[in-house]
Design a protein around this motif. Sequence first.
Motif: not given
Length: 226
Positions: A170-171, A165-167
């Motif tokens: 980012q992490q 996922s995008k999240n």
Amino acid sequence: MIVRVWRHSRAIADMGPALDELALATNTPVTARRTWQAAWLDAFPEWRPLLVTVHGQDDRLESAAALAERRRGPLRKVVAMGDGLSDYARLPARSEESSRELAAGIRAALEQLGGPWWMLIRQLPADDAVSGAIMRTFPHAAMLPGEASPISLFDEDRSVARYASKNLRQQIRKMQRRTERTGLTPTLEHVHDSSKIAAALPEIERLCVLRDHDSGRKSILDSPSS
């Protein structure tokens, strides 16, 4: 065969060697073995052990159900030790006979609790002998399909964006930048050799405990002296 019910806090420890031998003989997954269950009980003290064991000739342990119970109001809830944190649960048994005896022992143990009770055992295999015996022993039992351990199925597209996922991406970038600031160079290695995996387990356990403590929570891998 002899059925025994253990309710005291040291039940798992007292039956340790016999439970370990039974788990090895029945190829029980690690998340249904004594060490994992003992850590779960230590992390969730509101649950009390309810261990049902079946013994055969020479007192050999033939089957076992490591359960836990807690009371909320008039209702007692019973689950498998490790509930909620285990990908796989098992009620190990060496034979069809010991499976039937175990199911009958579980029912007797629940009836001895007094008052209403509700039992939920998740992550048992549908074709397991003990599961079938439980269905035949408890007239109002129901077996429902559930999700096993989460998995990701890969096709020819192996890009990170395809599956993460995008999240999550980012992490990952955030952790990479943090690693770079510390001057460390991460490396990725796929290990298939069982001896190398076994050698890495203590360090993996240590890191998991440090991560949990750093987040301000108790770790399921904490030892009693932690």
